[in-house]
Design an enzyme around this catalytic site. Structure first.
Site, mmCIF file in Angstrom:
data_model
loop_
_atom_site.group_PDB
_atom_site.id
_atom_site.type_symbol
_atom_site.label_atom_id
_atom_site.label_comp_id
_atom_site.label_asym_id
_atom_site.label_seq_id
_atom_site.Cartn_x
_atom_site.Cartn_y
_atom_site.Cartn_z
ATOM 1 N N CYS A 92 4.292 3.099 9.067
ATOM 2 C CA CYS A 92 4.585 4.519 8.177
ATOM 3 C C CYS A 92 5.496 5.231 9.101
ATOM 4 O O CYS A 92 5.027 5.698 10.242
ATOM 5 C CB CYS A 92 3.366 4.964 7.893
ATOM 6 S SG CYS A 92 3.548 6.471 6.733
ATOM 7 N N GLY B 29 7.163 -2.514 -2.993
ATOM 8 C CA GLY B 29 6.770 -1.180 -2.952
ATOM 9 C C GLY B 29 7.062 -0.222 -3.943
ATOM 10 O O GLY B 29 6.951 -0.204 -5.160
ATOM 11 N N GLY C 31 11.049 -4.308 1.824
ATOM 12 C CA GLY C 31 12.062 -3.597 2.019
ATOM 13 C C GLY C 31 13.287 -4.003 1.010
ATOM 14 O O GLY C 31 13.811 -5.237 1.005
ATOM 15 N N ASP C 32 13.735 -3.087 0.037
ATOM 16 C CA ASP C 32 14.759 -3.496 -0.899
ATOM 17 C C ASP C 32 14.429 -4.779 -1.718
ATOM 18 O O ASP C 32 15.670 -5.451 -1.962
ATOM 19 C CB ASP C 32 16.214 -3.752 0.146
ATOM 20 C CG ASP C 32 16.677 -2.646 0.737
ATOM 21 O OD1 ASP C 32 16.229 -1.439 0.281
ATOM 22 O OD2 ASP C 32 17.652 -2.674 1.484
ATOM 23 N N PRO D 125 0.830 -1.120 -0.030
ATOM 24 C CA PRO D 125 -0.137 0.030 -0.065
ATOM 25 C C PRO D 125 0.853 1.095 0.039
ATOM 26 O O PRO D 125 1.876 1.511 0.835
ATOM 27 C CB PRO D 125 -0.704 0.029 1.226
ATOM 28 C CG PRO D 125 0.052 -1.085 2.393
ATOM 29 C CD PRO D 125 0.810 -1.845 1.191
ATOM 30 N N MET D 126 0.641 2.268 -1.004
ATOM 31 C CA MET D 126 1.565 3.489 -1.009
ATOM 32 C C MET D 126 0.506 4.911 -1.276
ATOM 33 O O MET D 126 -0.052 4.858 -2.311
ATOM 34 C CB MET D 126 2.477 3.299 -2.079
ATOM 35 C CG MET D 126 3.678 2.230 -1.718
ATOM 36 S SD MET D 126 5.192 2.221 -3.006
ATOM 37 C CE MET D 126 3.943 1.109 -4.236
ATOM 38 N N LYS E 265 1.079 -4.655 9.320
ATOM 39 C CA LYS E 265 2.559 -4.163 8.650
ATOM 40 C C LYS E 265 3.385 -3.563 9.553
ATOM 41 O O LYS E 265 2.887 -2.349 10.270
ATOM 42 C CB LYS E 265 2.315 -3.461 7.339
ATOM 43 C CG LYS E 265 3.522 -3.125 6.448
ATOM 44 C CD LYS E 265 3.288 -2.833 5.056
ATOM 45 C CE LYS E 265 4.446 -2.570 4.281
ATOM 46 N NZ LYS E 265 5.046 -1.470 4.561
ATOM 47 N N GLN F 256 -5.870 -0.971 3.457
ATOM 48 C CA GLN F 256 -4.971 -0.654 4.549
ATOM 49 C C GLN F 256 -5.524 0.290 5.317
ATOM 50 O O GLN F 256 -5.859 1.499 4.773
ATOM 51 C CB GLN F 256 -3.551 -0.518 4.187
ATOM 52 C CG GLN F 256 -2.595 -0.239 5.410
ATOM 53 C CD GLN F 256 -1.343 -0.027 5.160
ATOM 54 O OE1 GLN F 256 -1.089 1.296 4.924
ATOM 55 N NE2 GLN F 256 -0.203 -0.814 5.589
#
Length: 317
Positions: free
Chosen positions: A104, A226, A203-204, A19-20, A143, A73
């Site tokens: 976040c 993401g 992540g990454d 989710p962004m 998350k 989310q």
């Protein structure tokens, strides 16, 4: 490629779109689903705004059958409001699951005691998950980010599991790191080894090799992608193909990449979601890495209407 099961929801793979905010609207999610995302999440939505019946916030959950399965989310710090908004959104949009954001790092979020700021209140996290787990008919996920201390992070993950969550996503950076530095795979691996619910690594993860490395090292059940998917929905096809075959798909040419942008525009028109600011951002994202990108971006920056952006993008074909 493994499949991922979250509560009663069985996915066809284990690659998830993160989710962004300002990114994962319905058209972008549809493109990621088209290219193989097994599950997509809406933009982070404020539970307080949903309780106040903010139409803009509620409509972040707007969905269609072509993107299923999808999750919504929620962000917030008041258990009752999170539960009320989750029940409302569950009834209105029938998402396959609800996710709670405890990760976040944005200043505007943490100053209100939400997102990763809640990691400082494990008891409240437990209360939130318990209340939502008891209130919903669909799976519940959470998350989180890691803290500086592994035992503290593990304690939070265990509280989330014991309180009734069906899966957890772990971003391997701290609140202070934001999106700088590296994601700590050791923390994720350690937590995965202690939990029984599915653990999704975040992540990454930005290409085929990093995906394989994260899965093999952490032994996680799935991957959440993401920033690498922004303007690049095809990444899901690249990664899923590599995980299945061990082969890397050839790089896409400019015409193919622009095709995704024009598909995005078409979807925005179809769902009456075409706005100048969003289109301008996406034109920048979809042209990343292309030839003469600096000059193209300068031109896009100077635009003031949708037609001007479309003229520039059509000129690249």
């Amino acid at each position: 490629m493994s499949s991922l099961t979250i509560g009663k929801l069985k996915l066809d793979g284990n690659l998830v779109l993160a989710p962004m905010s300002g990114v994962t609207n319905l058209p972008s999610r549809l493109l990621c689903r088209k290219y193989g995302a097994s599950l997509v999440y809406s933009e982070m939505t404020s539970s307080e705004a949903v309780v106040r019946q903010s139409l803009k916030s509620i409509e972040r959950g707007f969905t269609c059958k072509d993107e299923r399965p999808m999750g919504i989310q929620l962000m917030g710090s008041v258990p009752e409001n999170l539960a009320e908004s989750a029940i409302f959104l569950q009834e209105k949009f029938r998402p396959e699951l609800i996710d709670i954001n405890f990760g976040c790092p944005a200043q505007g979020v943490i100053k209100n005691g939400c997102g990763s700021e809640l990691l400082k209140k494990p008891g409240l996290i437990g209360e939130i998950i318990r209340m939502l787990s008891d209130s919903l008919d669909i799976p519940l996920t959470a998350k989180i980010r890691i803290s500086d201390n592994f035992d503290e992070t593990l304690k939070i993950a265990e509280i989330i599991e014991k309180s009734g969550a069906d899966a957890i996503t772990i971003h391997g950076r701290t609140q202070k790191q934001g999106y700088s530095g590296k994601s700590d795979l050791d923390f994720i691996k350690g937590i995965k080894s202690k939990l029984t619910i599915p653990v999704i690594a975040n992540g990454d993860i930005f290409d085929e090799k990093t995906s394989q490395n994260v899965l093999e090292y952490t032994r996680c059940d799935g991957l959440m992608i993401g920033r690498a998917a922004i303007g690049n929905p095809f990444i899901f096809k690249k990664i899923s193909y590599f995980l299945k075959t061990g082969e890397i798909l050839p790089s896409r040419n400019t015409e193919e990449r622009l095709g995704d942008f024009f598909d995005y525009v078409k979807l925005c028109r179809n769902y009456d979601m075409l706005t100048f600011n969003d289109l301008k951002r996406n034109a920048q994202w979809f042209t990343k890495g292309m030839e003469n990108v600096k000059q193209v971006r300068m031109k896009i920056n100077k635009t003031h209407d949708i037609d001007s952006i479309m003229a520039i993008m059509n000129g690249l074909v």
